[in-house]
Design a protein around this motif. Structure first.
Motif, short mmCIF file in Angstrom:
data_model
loop_
_atom_site.label_atom_id
_atom_site.label_comp_id
_atom_site.label_asym_id
_atom_site.label_seq_id
_atom_site.Cartn_x
_atom_site.Cartn_y
_atom_site.Cartn_z
N ALA A 1 84.54 44.28 37.72
CA ALA A 1 83.08 44.29 37.56
C ALA A 1 82.65 43.11 36.70
O ALA A 1 81.63 42.47 36.98
CB ALA A 1 82.62 45.60 36.93
N PHE A 2 83.46 42.79 35.68
CA PHE A 2 83.12 41.66 34.82
C PHE A 2 83.27 40.34 35.58
O PHE A 2 82.44 39.43 35.40
CB PHE A 2 84.00 41.64 33.57
N LYS A 3 84.30 40.22 36.41
CA LYS A 3 84.48 38.99 37.19
C LYS A 3 83.29 38.79 38.14
O LYS A 3 82.80 37.67 38.31
CB LYS A 3 85.78 39.06 37.99
N LEU A 4 82.83 39.88 38.73
CA LEU A 4 81.65 39.78 39.60
C LEU A 4 80.44 39.31 38.81
O LEU A 4 79.62 38.52 39.30
CB LEU A 4 81.36 41.14 40.25
N TYR A 5 80.32 39.79 37.58
CA TYR A 5 79.20 39.41 36.70
C TYR A 5 79.33 37.95 36.25
O TYR A 5 78.39 37.17 36.33
CB TYR A 5 79.18 40.34 35.49
N PHE B 1 84.51 47.20 31.47
CA PHE B 1 83.59 46.07 31.62
C PHE B 1 83.17 45.55 30.24
O PHE B 1 83.17 44.35 29.99
CB PHE B 1 82.37 46.50 32.43
N GLU B 2 82.82 46.49 29.35
CA GLU B 2 82.38 46.10 28.01
C GLU B 2 83.52 45.45 27.23
O GLU B 2 83.30 44.52 26.45
CB GLU B 2 81.84 47.31 27.25
N LYS B 3 84.74 45.92 27.45
CA LYS B 3 85.89 45.31 26.79
C LYS B 3 86.06 43.87 27.24
O LYS B 3 86.33 42.98 26.44
CB LYS B 3 87.16 46.11 27.09
N ASP C 1 83.41 41.89 25.63
CA ASP C 1 83.75 41.66 24.21
C ASP C 1 84.83 40.59 24.08
O ASP C 1 84.80 39.79 23.13
CB ASP C 1 84.22 42.97 23.56
N HIS C 2 85.79 40.61 25.02
CA HIS C 2 86.86 39.61 24.98
C HIS C 2 86.28 38.21 25.15
O HIS C 2 86.68 37.27 24.46
CB HIS C 2 87.88 39.89 26.08
N GLN C 3 85.31 38.08 26.07
CA GLN C 3 84.69 36.78 26.28
C GLN C 3 83.96 36.34 25.01
O GLN C 3 84.04 35.17 24.61
CB GLN C 3 83.70 36.84 27.45
N ARG C 4 83.27 37.28 24.37
CA ARG C 4 82.57 36.94 23.13
C ARG C 4 83.57 36.53 22.04
O ARG C 4 83.31 35.60 21.27
CB ARG C 4 81.75 38.14 22.65
N ALA C 5 84.71 37.24 22.00
CA ALA C 5 85.73 36.91 21.01
C ALA C 5 86.30 35.52 21.23
O ALA C 5 86.52 34.76 20.29
CB ALA C 5 86.85 37.95 21.06
#
Length: 926
Positions: free
Chosen positions: A413-417, A443-445, A448-452
């Protein structure tokens, strides 16, 4: 008086309630209240003005908020409006319900009448009843009203003044019939009007009555009586001037008067839907919908309305704030458009249907039509480029799911986003349609990983360590009441105590009490030569970088008896009210607690101020020339230049750029006074100062006003008179993102240096083309261009003669197929014209041999890639299809392509495969 039961009338709607077009309802409402002493006020923007707490205007009272609070005196005490509203984000979010329910919309119009301390319940109820029963001719026996459970006054007015039977007056609690702006502030009871639409619209349950959630009893008008001010303790204190705020849904009233099942069946939507159906080539038929297309038609119609009005009011698609909501609306509609069969951009056309219908009421739509349609088309094209790949990934991943494993992994889901631009809610809806859900925690993890990872980047640059140090210093100084004072608006010099001293170390920054001369000398002789130290002073004339303006430069000197000297190369403002001077030490030492003399570089400050004031003039000029949709999207102000980013869809023309320069220079040369003063934020905004959504402002703000035409909230430094800017010149205007343009410009000395460099380049051109003067350059270039045209003509004639012989040679070696066509294959010599050369050869072949099938190959001389062309002459089309032949040959050159039955072409990465492709062509017809 009833509270839970009602009559179940089943008689048909009275004939006197004649169908009425939406436009007529709107017009009658406004004229009715104008006749009753109300001022017709134009709808405000969907983007709330002067209220950054709201994402969108979601009610008619938004533009009157300050009027109700007594902060905005108006020349009228009664008003009426037809207000544009959007509910698609934040507290008011109907997006996911749109299309599936009868009455949820992202964009809608709210009719309203308002009293600002003028009339109250008696008159408000009288106006509403008169308009509904006499103007709209709704049957009284079908109407019901609700009141707040303790509002005996309103109930008595409905019954005694208007004659509404007691059994049609219902009392409900605070949840349904009490309005408040928040936990404290203006509030009051409300009364609502309902209509019984008959058993046709009933849910069929025996308990169906007033208060049922079905469509039989429809609420269509809410009258709010603001009569209290709730304090922090919850006590309701009577307001000295009670007011009235009403809201009636235009689309709902239209559905009632036109006696249709849903709002989508009213003329407000049906015209758009029918035109969309014609565009899609598919019928819209709610009574026969085996493919489930009705919802998609409704979504496209609703979202086309929302997108049209949002872009018209200056919102552009983006990844944050209002722009992200717009992007979600557009992309949701595009996906539903695919269900209708659209394989490419279409919403810019359905937006046109909206403009056709609504421009009579909102004439600005006609003026902005080209911009709106192009902005939508650009977003469509961007999404369509990634949509197929994203859907392909989703198809592959959902194919792996089952009833026992029905959750899409969060990382997918995150890759799609992240990669394909799919908002999470879009992926959620697609998965739900297929019977699956999303691992939203996963998805939130991933998010968060991208933000980290992003934070790691900043930590690696020292930013994270620096921030914590600055925050520590700011907190300590604030506790002592010693936050630095900026004196640079009034002077260029200051003498003040050093409150903090910082030096770099391996972890970032380190606070120190002093730096001795020997350590500085050692530094000068070491590999750290040029080390920068940072200092915070009790007061400073140095402007700290903020608001797009870079920090001041200058120098710091020790007082008499102290030989310290340092060059200030930058000043930052990492934390509010904390000015940090970056100093390159030249000699001496610095000590915490000692006072130092600070001097701002006057020339740097003057050049920076010139560019900053010019930025305000540029903002004004763009807004004036290009339209109200122009908004500042970013800026950079340095001593050397100014950079201004702004919302505008298409590139500016040369004429527009020239006009902008003229407008600004005219203001510069007219010597307009530049006033700067501090005032309360509310007063500044009321005075017309431009505030930027998302910017944080304190209770007091600095207002910069140039002449009588430009007023902005700005904490930067500015000239005192526009004539101090001297000259303004635009160097470039480019696009940096969808709907965002960038101008780089120069002023004063920078403009002179820029023009001088252009003059130098022009003289180089003069010398290069051997012109006798700069004035002769154009004439010389025209002659050279004419000479080039003649050379090309001669070359073309030569090539045509050569090609004629080449074509004859090809035809003479043609093979005859079983159908009698001539099959010609050839590997042509590399040519700079590439595929164009192959097309020219085919055109010549089919002229001489119309019954021919031609397969030509060529290696591109620059890229080394393969070009392949298949052509079929007009007399051979019955026996061969160029596109079909190409599909069989293109894999041999690892290429892709296509075309039409008479000609198709492909490009590939394997030039060595061209001979095989030509050989394969021969075998196809052997």
């Amino acid at each position: 008086m009833n509270s839970s039961t009602s009559q179940n009338s089943s008689s048909p709607m009275p004939s006197q309630m004649a169908p009425m077009k939406t436009a007529e309802i709107r017009s009658r409402f406004l004229k009715f209240f104008e006749k009753n002493g109300h001022t017709i006020v134009e709808s405000s923007s969907i983007v709330p003005q002067n209220d950054p707490t709201l994402l969108f205007t979601a009610a008619g009272m938004v533009q009157f908020k300050d009027v109700f609070l007594g902060k905005d005196p108006r020349p009228y005490t009664r008003a009426t409006t037809a207000q544009k509203c959007v509910r698609a984000g934040g507290k008011h979010n109907d997006l996911e319900n749109v299309g599936f329910t009868a009455r949820h919309h992202t964009f809608f119009e709210m009719l309203g009448n308002f009293s600002f301390g003028d009339y109250f319940k008696k008159e408000a109820i009288k106006f509403a009843w008169e308009f509904v029963t006499e103007e709209l001719k709704m049957p009284k026996e079908r109407l019901y009203v609700t009141v707040f459970e303790t509002d005996d006054e309103a109930a008595d007015i409905w019954h005694k003044q208007e004659g509404v039977p007691l059994d049609r007056i219902y009392r409900f609690g605070e949840k349904d019939n009490f309005w408040s702006a928040g936990d404290v502030g203006p509030c009051g009871p409300c009364t609502e009007l309902f209509i019984d639409r008959g058993e046709t619209y009933s849910c069929g349950k025996p308990t169906c009555a007033m208060g049922c959630d079905c469509d039989r009893y429809m609420e269509f008008w809410n009258l709010v009586f603001m009569q209290y001010d709730r304090d922090a303790s919850g006590k309701l204190n009577p307001l000295p001037r009670p007011s009235v705020d009403t809201g009636a849904g235009l689309e709902r009233i239209a559905a009632i008067l036109q006696d249709v099942q849903t709002n989508y069946d009213t003329d407000a939507f049906s015209e758009i839907i029918q035109k969309t159906a014609q565009l899609a080539g598919k019928p819209y038929d709610p009574s026969n919908d085996p493919d489930g297309l009705v919802v998609s038609f409704r979504v496209v119609a609703d979202h086309s309305r929302a997108a049209t009005f949002l872009i018209g009011d200056g919102v552009m698609p983006s990844n944050e704030g209002r722009g992200y909501v717009l992007r979600r609306i557009l992309r949701r509609a595009i996906r539903h458009g695919k269900k209708l069969g659209f394989t490419g951009p279409f919403m810019h056309k359905t937006s046109g249907f909206v403009i056709d219908q609504m421009s009579a009421t909102y004439p600005d739509l006609k003026d902005k039509r080209a911009f709106i349609e192009k902005a939508i088309q650009a977003e469509e094209e961007q999404f369509f480029r990634t949509l197929e790949k994203g859907l392909g990934l989703l198809d592959d991943e959902t194919a792996k799911l089952s009833k026992s494993n029905s959750i899409l992994p969060g990382e997918i889901a995150f890759k799609l986003y992240d990669t394909y631009g799919f908002p999470l809610d879009l992926t959620r809806v697609i998965c739900a349609e297929r019977g699956f859900s999303i691992d939203e925690v996963g998805f939130e993890k991933a998010m968060d990983h991208q933000r980290a990872e992003s934070r790691k980047h900043w930590k690696g640059s020292g930013q994270e360590a620096l921030d914590s140090t600055y925050l520590e210093i700011a907190a300590a100084l604030k506790a002592k009441g010693k936050l630095p004072k900026f004196t640079g608006y009034d002077g260029m010099q200051s003498q003040a105590e050093c409150l903090a001293l910082l030096v770099p170390d391996e972890k970032g920054l380190k606070k120190v009490d002093f730096i001795t001369a020997p350590s500085l000398a050692a530094t000068a002789d070491s590999s750290d030569k040029g080390m920068i130290i940072e200092a915070v002073f009790a007061e400073t004339p140095f402007y700290g970088e903020s608001g797009g303006q870079t920090g001041d430069r200058g120098r710091v000197l020790g007082l008499p008896g102290d030989d310290f000297e340092g060059e200030v190369i930058d000043v930052q403002k990492p934390v509010a009210d904390l000015y940090v001077a970056h100093i390159r030490p030249i000699k001496g030492s610095m000590r915490l607690g000692k006072s130092y003399h600070q001097e701002t570089d006057k020339q740097i400050r003057a050049l920076t101020a010139s560019n900053h004031t010019a930025t305000h003039l540029l903002h004004w000029a763009l807004h004036e020339l290009l339209g109200n949709h122009v908004k500042q999207a970013g800026s950079l102000v340095t001593p050397d230049l100014l950079r201004f980013d702004f919302t505008h869809f298409q590139p500016m023309t040369e004429a527009e750029v020239t006009r902008i320069e003229d407008m600004i220079n005219e203001k510069i040369w007219k010597a307009q006074v530049v006033n700067k003063k501090e005032m309360k934020k509310d007063e500044a905004i009321a005075a017309g100062a431009i505030a930027f959504f998302g910017e944080k402002y304190g209770e007091r703000v600095r207002v910069v006003k140039v002449g009588d035409f430009s007023t902005e909230l700005c904490g930067g430094t500015h000239v005192d008179n526009s004539s101090d800017i001297h000259l303004f010149k635009i160097a470039s205007e480019t696009g940096i993102a969808a709907g965002v343009r960038r101008i780089i410009a120069y002023t004063s000395e920078g403009a002179y240096q820029y023009l001088r460099s252009r003059d130098v380049e022009l003289k180089k051109v003069r010398d290069k083309i051997k012109a006798t003067s700069v004035d002769e350059i154009i004439g010389r270039l025209e002659k050279m261009a004419a000479y080039e045209v003649e050379l090309k003509r001669q070359l073309s004639t030569f090539q045509a003669k050569a090609a004629g012989g080449e074509v004859d040679e090809m035809i003479s070696h043609a093979r005859t197929t079983s159908s009698g066509a001539k099959l010609i294959t050839a590997l042509c010599e590399a040519d700079a014209q590439g595929v164009k050369r192959l097309r020219d050869l085919f055109d010549r072949v089919k002229q001489k041999a119309p019954n021919s099938i031609v397969v030509l190959g060529m290696k591109d001389p620059e890229s080394g890639k393969a070009n392949l062309l298949v052509g079929v002459g007009p007399e051979a089309l019955k026996s061969a299809n160029a596109n079909d032949i190409l599909k069989q040959l293109s894999p041999l050159i690892e290429g892709k392509g296509g075309g039409k039955p008479d000609m198709a072409q492909a490009g590939g990465t394997k030039a060595d495969g061209l001979p095989q492709a030509l050989e394969a062509a021969l075998k196809l017809f052997s």
